[in-house]
Each structure stands twice: as structure tokens, then as C-alpha cells.
Design a protein around this motif. Structure first.
Motif, PDB file in Angstrom:
ATOM      1  N   SER A   1       0.833  -1.188   0.000  1.00 40.50           N
ATOM      2  CA  SER A   1       0.000   0.000   0.000  1.00 40.50           C
ATOM      3  C   SER A   1       0.873   1.244   0.000  1.00 40.50           C
ATOM      4  O   SER A   1       2.072   1.180   0.221  1.00 40.50           O
ATOM      5  CB  SER A   1      -0.904  -0.020   1.243  1.00 40.50           C
ATOM      6  OG  SER A   1      -1.617   1.178   1.375  1.00 40.50           O
ATOM      7  N   SER A   2       0.255   2.397  -0.232  1.00 45.10           N
ATOM      8  CA  SER A   2       1.001   3.641  -0.338  1.00 45.10           C
ATOM      9  C   SER A   2       0.986   4.423   0.963  1.00 45.10           C
ATOM     10  O   SER A   2      -0.077   4.817   1.456  1.00 45.10           O
ATOM     11  CB  SER A   2       0.402   4.508  -1.452  1.00 45.10           C
ATOM     12  OG  SER A   2       0.898   5.823  -1.355  1.00 45.10           O
ATOM     13  N   SER A   3       2.172   4.677   1.521  1.00 46.87           N
ATOM     14  CA  SER A   3       2.289   5.532   2.706  1.00 46.87           C
ATOM     15  C   SER A   3       1.906   6.966   2.364  1.00 46.87           C
ATOM     16  O   SER A   3       1.391   7.701   3.208  1.00 46.87           O
ATOM     17  CB  SER A   3       3.726   5.487   3.246  1.00 46.87           C
ATOM     18  OG  SER A   3       4.038   4.202   3.720  1.00 46.87           O
ATOM     19  N   SER A   4       2.172   7.371   1.117  1.00 47.37           N
ATOM     20  CA  SER A   4       1.823   8.728   0.682  1.00 47.37           C
ATOM     21  C   SER A   4       0.316   8.911   0.668  1.00 47.37           C
ATOM     22  O   SER A   4      -0.217   9.899   1.179  1.00 47.37           O
ATOM     23  CB  SER A   4       2.378   8.996  -0.720  1.00 47.37           C
ATOM     24  OG  SER A   4       3.763   8.795  -0.748  1.00 47.37           O
TER      25      SER A   4
ATOM     26  N   PRO B   1       4.970  15.138  -3.976  1.00 43.54           N
ATOM     27  CA  PRO B   1       5.032  13.828  -3.318  1.00 43.54           C
ATOM     28  C   PRO B   1       4.335  12.778  -4.160  1.00 43.54           C
ATOM     29  O   PRO B   1       3.203  12.971  -4.595  1.00 43.54           O
ATOM     30  CB  PRO B   1       4.275  14.069  -2.001  1.00 43.54           C
ATOM     31  CG  PRO B   1       3.332  15.174  -2.313  1.00 43.54           C
ATOM     32  CD  PRO B   1       3.992  16.035  -3.346  1.00 43.54           C
ATOM     33  N   VAL B   2       5.016  11.686  -4.432  1.00 44.88           N
ATOM     34  CA  VAL B   2       4.398  10.575  -5.159  1.00 44.88           C
ATOM     35  C   VAL B   2       4.530   9.314  -4.319  1.00 44.88           C
ATOM     36  O   VAL B   2       5.317   9.264  -3.375  1.00 44.88           O
ATOM     37  CB  VAL B   2       5.050  10.345  -6.548  1.00 44.88           C
ATOM     38  CG1 VAL B   2       4.817  11.538  -7.454  1.00 44.88           C
ATOM     39  CG2 VAL B   2       6.534  10.030  -6.423  1.00 44.88           C
ATOM     40  N   SER B   3       3.754   8.323  -4.665  1.00 47.19           N
ATOM     41  CA  SER B   3       3.827   7.050  -3.958  1.00 47.19           C
ATOM     42  C   SER B   3       4.921   6.191  -4.588  1.00 47.19           C
ATOM     43  O   SER B   3       4.788   5.726  -5.719  1.00 47.19           O
ATOM     44  CB  SER B   3       2.489   6.316  -4.041  1.00 47.19           C
ATOM     45  OG  SER B   3       2.654   4.979  -3.604  1.00 47.19           O
ATOM     46  N   THR B   4       5.997   5.977  -3.834  1.00 47.26           N
ATOM     47  CA  THR B   4       7.067   5.112  -4.354  1.00 47.26           C
ATOM     48  C   THR B   4       6.558   3.687  -4.539  1.00 47.26           C
ATOM     49  O   THR B   4       6.989   2.985  -5.447  1.00 47.26           O
ATOM     50  CB  THR B   4       8.280   5.124  -3.403  1.00 47.26           C
ATOM     51  OG1 THR B   4       7.846   4.799  -2.077  1.00 47.26           O
ATOM     52  CG2 THR B   4       8.935   6.492  -3.369  1.00 47.26           C
ATOM     53  N   THR B   5       5.630   3.275  -3.680  1.00 50.61           N
ATOM     54  CA  THR B   5       5.033   1.938  -3.819  1.00 50.61           C
ATOM     55  C   THR B   5       4.327   1.803  -5.155  1.00 50.61           C
ATOM     56  O   THR B   5       4.524   0.831  -5.887  1.00 50.61           O
ATOM     57  CB  THR B   5       4.010   1.700  -2.688  1.00 50.61           C
ATOM     58  OG1 THR B   5       4.642   1.924  -1.436  1.00 50.61           O
ATOM     59  CG2 THR B   5       3.458   0.294  -2.736  1.00 50.61           C
ATOM     60  N   HIS B   6       3.495   2.781  -5.485  1.00 51.39           N
ATOM     61  CA  HIS B   6       2.758   2.754  -6.754  1.00 51.39           C
ATOM     62  C   HIS B   6       3.712   2.790  -7.935  1.00 51.39           C
ATOM     63  O   HIS B   6       3.551   2.047  -8.906  1.00 51.39           O
ATOM     64  CB  HIS B   6       1.837   3.978  -6.852  1.00 51.39           C
ATOM     65  CG  HIS B   6       0.664   3.910  -5.938  1.00 51.39           C
ATOM     66  ND1 HIS B   6      -0.475   4.634  -6.154  1.00 51.39           N
ATOM     67  CD2 HIS B   6       0.457   3.209  -4.798  1.00 51.39           C
ATOM     68  CE1 HIS B   6      -1.350   4.384  -5.182  1.00 51.39           C
ATOM     69  NE2 HIS B   6      -0.796   3.531  -4.351  1.00 51.39           N
ATOM     70  N   VAL B   7       4.696   3.663  -7.859  1.00 54.65           N
ATOM     71  CA  VAL B   7       5.610   3.847  -8.985  1.00 54.65           C
ATOM     72  C   VAL B   7       6.421   2.574  -9.244  1.00 54.65           C
ATOM     73  O   VAL B   7       6.547   2.124 -10.390  1.00 54.65           O
ATOM     74  CB  VAL B   7       6.546   5.051  -8.737  1.00 54.65           C
ATOM     75  CG1 VAL B   7       7.650   5.099  -9.787  1.00 54.65           C
ATOM     76  CG2 VAL B   7       5.751   6.345  -8.768  1.00 54.65           C
ATOM     77  N   ILE B   8       6.971   1.982  -8.191  1.00 57.71           N
ATOM     78  CA  ILE B   8       7.798   0.782  -8.363  1.00 57.71           C
ATOM     79  C   ILE B   8       6.958  -0.396  -8.842  1.00 57.71           C
ATOM     80  O   ILE B   8       7.344  -1.110  -9.785  1.00 57.71           O
ATOM     81  CB  ILE B   8       8.536   0.450  -7.057  1.00 57.71           C
ATOM     82  CG1 ILE B   8       9.544   1.554  -6.720  1.00 57.71           C
ATOM     83  CG2 ILE B   8       9.266  -0.897  -7.170  1.00 57.71           C
ATOM     84  CD1 ILE B   8      10.138   1.453  -5.324  1.00 57.71           C
TER      85      ILE B   8
END
Length: 338
Positions: free
Chosen positions: A111-114, A281-288
Motif C-alpha cells: 500500500s502507499s504511505s503517501s 510527493p508521489v507514492s514510491t510503492t505505486h511507482v515501483i
């Protein structure tokens, strides 16, 4: 004043806790491909990621400044001098974000912390003062960045893998994979650095918001002690590792070979660092995760576990509204005591 100081101290503690959890929750994504292809042993990968996260976090502050003022104006949260509303809003948001992060970590869902943090801030702020408190211009800009970045990452991953297939199609598979496995050490380091430049900034912004709301700081400059504390918390969290998330991202979306890992790392690091440079701010989880899906699609569409991908996307969609509702409920509970 004593109540404000107590609340501010609590916000700092919870913000550092959030950054610590973010370290083992989200940083796992940055090293998932290198661990899954055995380019790096888990312990070595985690130590490297912790170091690079710290360096990245201490280097940039643009995202933190944007977060401080773009969702809610911290100066507007308190109706009068000595009012604790702003501090309670921020504390409620942090508690909500921590709960959601722990739940998704427990079930191994990236999930995304952002998303959870931004949704929680908005939910707690609206609960305190209604929808008019939101900075719609800045809030919309952040939401657009969160929505578009995964789509850009899918395209970047697809393009990167397509180029690799063209450039290396005539090379010996064994030698190519061996070379890419070595290259993964560097791409994982770059990935971890870019993660620090964006994700650690969020806790910095929250702590600065708390200082402003409590009347203990003016302007949006990030104090150095906040930068150092947030970077250290994320580095320590990274050192704990997040093997459940590594397992999901590194193997359940698609079967990753070294060439796929390098393509995914380079694509996602480019998107994350690009967002850092424009202070979004972007979600590193989503991006990766999205870059891995893009890489898998370029190699073989059926090679992507779209069932797991749907599960991840569903979590992405529900994270922000659930976090907003949780934060609003927590705000009402806290407001009974403060």
C-alpha cells in the motif's frame, strides 16, 4: 501553552514512528527486485538501502515544503492563539496513517504511505473545520501527481524493457543476465536514494506543520534537526527490512530476471526523482509496482500476475478514503481529551 508543547512533542514522536514504519514498509519496494533475483543478499541490500535512504532524505527538502502548505494551510487550523486544533488534526492524521501502514504491512500488501498520510491529513482537517480548510489548488496538484505517476511508471517500464530487448537481443543470455545482476546493485542503490528524496520528506513536512500550528515556528523552512531526525528514522526502519512486501513486489507481480529488475529500477527511479525535482510527493510503492507491471507487459503480457496487480490497485484506490474516515474518527476522539 503546556498542552500545545505536549501535543507538538507527541506529533514529532508519531511522525518519526511513521517514518520508521515507512522505512520497512515502503523501502522494501526499492530493493525487492535485487533481492528476488539474488543480485544482493537481503541483509546487504537492506544495509545499502538504509544508507542510501538516509543520504537521499538529508539532501532534499522541496517535497517537505510543498506538503507543509499545499494540503492545508497550517496557519488556518487554529482559530486563536493557544488553540490546539491544528496539533490535534496532525496527531490524528499520523495515528491513522500508522494504523493503515501496519495493517497493510501485516498482510503483505504494498500500500502507499503517501496516500494514507495525505488522505489522513485531509480527513482530520475536514473533520475539524469543514471542506473549506483544504487548499484545493495544492491538494488537487498532489492528487494529480499521485494518480498520474503510476501511469507514467507503467509507460516508462514498458519503454525501458522494450529498449533493452532491442539493444541486447543478440547477446548471450547467461552473460547478459550476469551483467545485469551486477548492474542491479547500482540500480537498487539509485532506487533507494530516490526513495529517500521523496518519501522521507513527508514526515519532515508533517513535523514542520506541527511546529507552525503550535506557534513554535514561522515560514515553511525545514529545520535541520527535523531533516536529520526524519532521515535517521527512515534509515533505522529500512534496516529492519520488510520481507513480506519484498515477497509480493519481487515475485508475485511477475517472475523477475536481472534484466527486468534493472529496467524496473531505472524506470521507477527516474519517475520518483523527477517528482522530487518538481516538489511533488508521489507514492514510491505505486511507482515501483507499476514500473514492474510495465516491464512485464513489454516482455509478455500474460507473464504478469494481473490478479495480484488488481489486488494492489484496489488497495491503492481504497487507501485514501479509508484513511480520511479513520483520521476524522480519531480526530473526534482526541478532541474529547484536548
Amino acid at each position: 501553552m503546556n498542552t500545545i508543547i505536549i501535543l507538538t512533542v507527541l506529533v514529532v514522536i508519531f511522525a518519526l514512528t511513521f517514518d520508521f514504519i515507512n522505512g520497512f514498509h515502503d523501502t522494501a519496494n526499492a530493493i525487492a527486485t535485487s533481492v528476488s533475483t539474488r543480485a544482493l543478499p537481503p541483509r546487504v541490500a537492506i544495509i545499502m538501502a538504509a544508507t542510501m535512504n538516509f543520504i537521499g532524505a538529508i539532501t532534499f527538502v522541496g517535497v517537505a515544503k510543498a506538503l507543509t502548505k499545499d494540503i492545508v494551510d497550517p496557519f488556518s487550523l487554529n482559530a486563536f492563539e493557544g488553540d490546539t486544533t491544528g496539533s490535534v488534526v496532525i496527531l490524528a492524521a499520523l495515528i491513522s496513517a500508522i494504523i493503515w501502514n501496519l495493517l497493510t504491512w501485516y498482510f503483505g500488501i504494498p500500500s502507499s504511505s503517501s496516500h494514507t498520510l495525505i488522505g489522513s491529513i485531509a480527513g482530520a482537517a475536514v473533520a475539524s473545520a469543514g471542506f473549506s480548510v483544504l487548499n484545493y489548488g495544492g491538494f488537487t496538484k498532489i492528487i494529480m501527481a499521485l494518480v498520474l505517476s503510476p501511469l507514467i511508471a507503467i509507460c516508462a517500464g514498458f519503454l525501458m524493457m522494450t529498449l533493452f530487448k532491442l539493444w541486447f537481443k543478440n547477446l548471450n543470455l547467461y552473460r547478459t543476465n550476469k551483467g545485469f545482476r551486477t548492474m542491479q546493485i547500482f540500480t537498487a542503490a539509485i532506487q533507494s536514494f530516490t526513495h529517500g528524496t521523496n518519501d522521507a520528506q513527508k514526515a519532515m513536512g508533517i513535523m514542520t506543520m506541527a511546529l507552525i500550528a503550535g506557534g513554535l515556528h514561522t515560514g515553511d523552512e525545514i529545520p535541520f534537526w527535523i531533516r536529520a531526525a526524519a532521515a535517521t528514522a527512515m534509515g533505522l526502519g529500512t534496516s529492519i527490512g520488510g520481507y513480506k512486501i519484498i515477497k509480493t513486489v519481487g515475485g508475485k507481480i511477475m517472475k523477475i530476471r536481472p534484466v527486468n529488475g534493472v529496467a524496473a529500477d531505472l524506470a521507477s527511479a527516474t519517475v520518483i526523482f523527477g517528482a522530487t525535482l518538481v516538489h511533488l510527493p508521489v507514492s514510491t510503492t505505486h511507482v515501483i509496482s507499476s514500473s514492474i507491471m510495465g516491464v512485464g507487459s513489454a516482455q509478455r503480457v500474460r507473464g504478469v500476475n494481473w490478479g495480484m496487480a488488481r489486488k494492489i490497485v484496489t488497495t491503492w484506490i481504497i487507501t485514501m478514503p479509508i484513511s480520511a474516515v479513520m483520521a476524522s474518527v480519531i480526530y473526534f476522539i482526541l478532541s474529547l481529551f484536548f
